[in-house]
Design a protein around this motif. Sequence first.
Motif, mmCIF file in Angstrom:
data_model
loop_
_atom_site.group_PDB
_atom_site.id
_atom_site.type_symbol
_atom_site.label_atom_id
_atom_site.label_comp_id
_atom_site.label_asym_id
_atom_site.label_seq_id
_atom_site.Cartn_x
_atom_site.Cartn_y
_atom_site.Cartn_z
ATOM 1 N N UNK A 88 0.820 -1.212 0.000
ATOM 2 C CA UNK A 88 0.000 0.000 0.000
ATOM 3 C C UNK A 88 0.857 1.266 0.000
ATOM 4 N N UNK A 89 2.006 1.215 0.666
ATOM 5 C CA UNK A 89 2.914 2.363 0.621
ATOM 6 C C UNK A 89 3.392 2.614 -0.804
ATOM 7 N N UNK A 90 3.678 1.542 -1.527
ATOM 8 C CA UNK A 90 4.088 1.680 -2.928
ATOM 9 C C UNK A 90 2.950 2.270 -3.762
ATOM 10 N N UNK A 91 1.727 1.845 -3.492
ATOM 11 C CA UNK A 91 0.571 2.392 -4.212
ATOM 12 C C UNK A 91 0.390 3.879 -3.923
ATOM 13 N N UNK A 92 0.571 4.264 -2.666
ATOM 14 C CA UNK A 92 0.455 5.675 -2.299
ATOM 15 C C UNK A 92 1.510 6.519 -2.999
ATOM 16 N N UNK A 93 2.714 5.969 -3.131
ATOM 17 C CA UNK A 93 3.781 6.679 -3.832
ATOM 18 C C UNK A 93 3.437 6.820 -5.314
ATOM 19 N N UNK A 98 2.412 9.847 -1.436
ATOM 20 C CA UNK A 98 3.531 9.557 -0.528
ATOM 21 C C UNK A 98 4.834 10.006 -1.173
ATOM 22 N N UNK A 99 5.617 10.783 -0.443
ATOM 23 C CA UNK A 99 6.851 11.325 -1.007
ATOM 24 C C UNK A 99 8.088 10.528 -0.634
ATOM 25 N N UNK A 100 8.071 9.853 0.529
ATOM 26 C CA UNK A 100 9.261 9.103 0.944
ATOM 27 C C UNK A 100 8.893 8.063 1.997
ATOM 28 N N UNK A 101 9.611 6.957 1.949
ATOM 29 C CA UNK A 101 9.597 5.959 3.022
ATOM 30 C C UNK A 101 10.940 6.048 3.728
ATOM 31 N N UNK A 102 10.903 6.271 5.023
ATOM 32 C CA UNK A 102 12.121 6.304 5.832
ATOM 33 C C UNK A 102 12.072 5.072 6.731
ATOM 34 N N UNK A 103 13.040 4.200 6.598
ATOM 35 C CA UNK A 103 12.968 2.927 7.319
ATOM 36 C C UNK A 103 14.205 2.640 8.148
#
Length: 242
Positions: A88-93, A98-103
């Motif tokens: 879902x994070x990939x879909x939001x991007x 979604x601008x960035x995933x910080x992991x």
Amino acid sequence: MSAIDTFLQMVHDSDNIVFFGGAGVSTESGIPDFRSKDGLYNQHYKYPPETMLSHTFYEQHTDEFYRFYRDKILNASLSAQPNMAHKKLAELEQAGKLKAVITQNIDGLHQKGGSKNVLELHGSIHRNFCQHCHKFFDAEYIRQTTGIPKCDACGGTIKPDVVLYEEGLDNDVIEQSLYYISHADMLIIGGTSLVVYPAASLVRYYHGHKLVLINKSSTDMDHTADLVLHDSIGEVFSKIKL
């Protein structure tokens, strides 16, 4: 309006979302964390996991480091598949929200799930370099070796590009993370107890009014959040419809 409905409305109304995630995102893909009841800290080894994943231990007991690293870090990560949160994070991007995933995770599952702009605070198992000639090796190369992995070009020792205890974070990754967090209109923090510093301190640079915490257990920042969901992060993200 339920907490889930509030979360979904926040996502709908936002177009500059940043996600900050920890081990809880990957445990739902079968990767053990450190601090839970079944985590690595509660398993029995000759040395504590925190010791074996330290820079000093790597330098002084490299063979033992790699035995633990292959067994408990590499094998679990390479066999794992992205869960609903990653997808879902990939879909939001892809939708431009979604601008960035910080992991804080090193398993590469966000990229495997389709995310492009992923800032890895603690490095990645998928990048390994010879300490002598700096030749690159992928994770599968390391998994197929025994003992201390050596460079096939110069014979030097190969080290994973992961941040071990006693090592500092990459300044460029920190600066990029601070930029995205400070400019976000919504910050979602998921699957982290927010006790690992300095990474956890980055979230304090968010200045908006849509701070969402999704974690199965409470954190020290629950009282500062605009919304708290004590739930499975995969379950929560599965509700997002784009």
